[in-house]
Enzyme design. Structure first.
Site, PDB file in Angstrom:
ATOM      1  N   ARG A 298      -3.879   7.773   4.714  1.00 16.06           N
ATOM      2  CA  ARG A 298      -4.420   6.453   4.368  1.00 16.06           C
ATOM      3  C   ARG A 298      -4.289   5.536   5.579  1.00 16.06           C
ATOM      4  NH1 ARG A 298      -1.691   6.232  -1.635  1.00 16.06           N
ATOM      5  NH2 ARG A 298       0.194   6.372  -0.371  1.00 16.06           N
TER       6      ARG A 298
ATOM      7  N   ASN B 217       2.898  12.567   8.158  1.00 17.56           N
ATOM      8  CA  ASN B 217       3.320  13.740   7.395  1.00 17.56           C
ATOM      9  C   ASN B 217       2.189  14.737   7.187  1.00 17.56           C
ATOM     10  OD1 ASN B 217       5.766  14.695   6.427  1.00 17.56           O
ATOM     11  ND2 ASN B 217       5.312  14.191   4.303  1.00 17.56           N
TER      12      ASN B 217
ATOM     13  N   ASN C 269       4.292  19.199   5.726  1.00 16.34           N
ATOM     14  CA  ASN C 269       4.163  18.076   4.818  1.00 16.34           C
ATOM     15  C   ASN C 269       5.270  18.176   3.766  1.00 16.34           C
ATOM     16  OD1 ASN C 269       3.301  15.937   3.250  1.00 16.34           O
ATOM     17  ND2 ASN C 269       1.668  17.106   2.251  1.00 16.34           N
TER      18      ASN C 269
ATOM     19  N   ARG D 273      10.959  11.937   5.223  1.00  9.30           N
ATOM     20  CA  ARG D 273      11.226  10.500   5.327  1.00  9.30           C
ATOM     21  C   ARG D 273      12.725  10.215   5.476  1.00  9.30           C
ATOM     22  NH1 ARG D 273       8.740   7.927   0.282  1.00  9.30           N
ATOM     23  NH2 ARG D 273       8.805   6.156   1.709  1.00  9.30           N
TER      24      ARG D 273
ATOM     25  N   ASP E 164      12.919  10.095  -4.025  1.00  8.45           N
ATOM     26  CA  ASP E 164      13.610   8.823  -4.215  1.00  8.45           C
ATOM     27  C   ASP E 164      14.705   8.934  -5.269  1.00  8.45           C
ATOM     28  OD1 ASP E 164      11.742   9.302  -6.158  1.00  8.45           O
ATOM     29  OD2 ASP E 164      10.685   7.403  -5.937  1.00  8.45           O
TER      30      ASP E 164
ATOM     31  N   ARG F 247       9.129  13.308 -13.591  1.00  8.86           N
ATOM     32  CA  ARG F 247      10.294  12.563 -13.111  1.00  8.86           C
ATOM     33  C   ARG F 247      11.499  12.760 -14.046  1.00  8.86           C
ATOM     34  NH1 ARG F 247       9.740   9.942  -8.121  1.00  8.86           N
ATOM     35  NH2 ARG F 247      10.405   7.884  -8.827  1.00  8.86           N
TER      36      ARG F 247
END
Length: 637
Positions: free
Chosen positions: A384, A409, A436, A441, A547, A592
């Protein structure tokens, strides 16, 4: 066994250097030669030391010294190569200085091939002579691990204060009813205390003075007309008085601790065993010698809860640090290793609290505030480009930003030409990854020179300069936590009997998403080196939940909740509509939730902590003139 002749005129080493510290007497450059991040300890080969007449000048090894040597030999620190060694231990017994010839033993020390005036040598001395607080050998710059130091003879952060070795028979931590408040059971009390103690007992029935029985048996103590088995009687006492006797470090201290009797220590100059790592205020009270009359008042003022906690702490400390020669020796080596390699040091809680204590701790050397003046923004991107460039331009106006590090990435698409990148007044660096992976990160990139990292997704462009600057200010107050903007929580589902990932707008949070969050760069290192491989593999295979994994990691170490900054809750793409996102959101939530349950199983517990807390700028919502507000542009819900 090889014999070594020590003539009577052999030179002595220099006398003990009373000014030694870790920085002027310890050669740290001897350490780390093998590449291991731990000390290497060498023990000299056993030899027989004789004088010119063929007479032995050093006695045979005691059982205790033999156990010390065996413990070192079987420890992770032992090395058989003296050229890689960091610490050297002489192989002749120096535990009881009443049992060797001082001059001849000092000459034998000086005869050691790597002695160099005692540099980096460790000498054990469990049983110093009476009325002596220091080993009476010519030890030069050697480290003394000994018993009975006082504040005048102990060299802080250099010597090691050991407990007197005390094998306690029939030890049991079983809890009994403690019927006596304060007990004194020592025999070798200094004469200046005896009369004061007797006078105190006349007016305080809570004070019990045990004395030697008529048959002088060390296995019993008497009180009035009653005879009690010792040291079992200590189980019936809440507090035990530990006086300064012939030796400063008393066996009575360990006897009291072994049976959960809380020590009240009256010895103004004593250096407590392993005081470098043990927080003795968790287990004992210290009273100045001239305040002996205050001990009953002190004992009565302690709450039942604290008595229970301190008693349990005494028993635990005895088992962990004092119960055998092996644990004393291993603790000594661990302390030395911590001095040389502080980056591998144990936490305060590791030394002082039982496992699974449930408290909070900071891995950042117990710091409670960071003095960093800037942060590095680490932006993860794939393809992006437009939103990435827009975000870069916006970030460049944040005053506290030091550098932007873009993690490209996508290994299959080349980087845009240099001329197409935004021209900004802040440093901009780009790293293209080989694969990737979301874990990229969290890699500890050498380009990150600041303590603070702002982790960002390339589409998080709604945050204002004030919000980012304020978020950094909040992180500086809580540098061991994740501080950021998008918040989530976890809830227990009684139907499925499992954890559920929840993104509803509630006041309770347990996670801050790393798509827009500040954290210390230390956590990048921990993620790559200490995160279970199964979790990292799960994250990279599913391209999700990195995360959540980072939140698990930080909470598992610190036992603290993250901190949400500012009231903004909307972080979704403004171009997207709910009908397009409904199916994706449902699958996303299920995935998740699966991550949370998977990670909990791997960690063996649920480390996430819930909190109802949010940090907002002062005056941001009040009707004050804008010039009085530091952070004026803060987004709404």
């Amino acid at each position: 066994m090889q014999k070594v002749i020590i003539p009577s005129n052999s030179p002595l080493s220099l006398e003990r250097n009373n000014r030694c510290s870790y920085y002027n007497c310890f050669n740290v450059y001897r350490c780390g030669k093998s590449g291991d991040q731990r000390i290497q300890v060498y023990i000299y080969p056993l030899k027989q030391y004789i004088n010119e007449f063929g007479e032995p000048i050093i006695q045979h090894l005691s059982k205790e010294f033999y156990l010390i040597m065996q413990t070192v030999l079987h420890s992770k620190y032992y090395t058989s190569d003296p050229y890689n060694a960091c610490i050297f231990i002489p192989s002749f017994d120096t535990l009881a200085q009443n049992n060797f010839l001082v001059k001849e033993t000092s000459q034998a020390l000086n005869k050691l091939p790597y002695w160099h005036n005692g540099e980096n040598h460790l000498i054990f001395n469990f049983l110093p002579a009476q009325h002596s607080t220091v080993l009476k050998l010519a030890t030069g710059n050697a480290i003394i691990a000994g018993v009975g130091f006082d504040s005048w003879t102990y060299r802080p952060s250099f010597d090691l204060s050991l407990p007197p070795y005390l094998p306690i028979q029939n030890f049991s931590s079983a809890v009994e009813e403690r019927v006596w408040l304060v007990t004194s059971s020592q025999f070798n009390i200094h004469s200046s205390f005896i009369e004061k103690l007797k006078n105190l007992s006349k007016f305080n029935s809570e004070l019990i003075i045990l004395h030697n029985c008529s048959d002088s048996s060390p296995l019993f103590r008497c009180y009035k007309n009653f005879r009690y088995k010792y040291p079992d009687i200590l189980r019936k006492s809440v507090f035990c008085i530990i006086f300064r006797g012939n030796r400063l470090s008393q066996p009575a201290l360990l006897e009291a601790m072994a049976f959960g009797c809380i020590p009240i220590i009256l010895s103004d100059t004593v250096v407590m065993p392993f005081q470098e790592i043990i927080d003795w205020k968790r287990a004992a009270f210290f009273v100045l010698e001239h305040n002996l009359s205050e001990i009953i008042r002190l004992a009565k003022s302690v709450s039942v809860t604290r008595i229970y906690e301190m008693s349990a702490q005494c028993s635990w400390l005895y088992l962990k640090y004092f119960s055998s020669i092996e644990v004393i020796t291993n603790t000594t080596l661990d302390i030395l290793n911590q001095r040389v390699f502080p980056e591998n040091a144990h936490f305060y809680e590791d030394w002082n609290l039982k496992p699974n204590f449930g408290g909070s701790r900071s891995p950042l050397f117990l710091r409670t505030k960071s003095y960093s003046q800037s942060f590095t923004a680490v932006v993860l991107t794939y393809d992006r480009i437009d939103s990435l460039f827009f975000l870069i331009r916006k970030l460049s106006f944040v005053p506290s930003l030091s550098m932007i590090l873009v993690i490209w990435n996508n290994p299959r698409i080349p980087l845009p030409e240099k001329s197409k990148w935004p021209q900004i007044n802040k440093s901009l660096k780009v790293i293209q990854t080989d694969k990737n992976k979301l874990s990229n990160r969290f890699f500890p990139y050498k380009e990150i020179e600041t303590e603070a990292v702002l982790s960002l997704d390339d589409d998080i462009s709604m945050l204002t300069e004030d919000e980012l600057d304020f978020g950094f200010e909040v992180w500086r107050e809580f540098p061991d936590r994740i501080v950021g903007f998008p918040s989530r929580t976890h809830v227990w589902d009684n139907v499925t009997m499992s954890w559920k990932y929840e993104s509803e707008w509630t006041n309770e949070i347990s996670m801050i998403l790393t798509g827009a969050a500040f954290y210390h760069k230390y956590w990048n290192y921990v993620y790559m080196t200490s995160m279970p491989d199964e979790i990292k593999q799960w994250v990279d295979n599913h391209m999700n939940c990195e995360d959540i994994a980072m939140n698990f990691l930080v909470a598992n170490v610190t036992n603290k909740a993250p901190i949400k900054v500012a009231p903004r809750k909307k972080f979704k793409c403004p171009e997207c509509v709910n009908t397009e996102m409904l199916s994706a959101d449902l699958n996303h939530m299920l995935e998740r939730s699966k991550c949370i349950n998977k990670f909990e199983k791997i960690f063996g517990r649920m480390p996430l902590r819930k909190v109802e807390f949010r940090a907002d700028p002062v005056l941001y919502k009040d009707s004050f003139p804008a010039k009085l507000k530091r952070f004026k542009n803060v987004g709404n819900l």
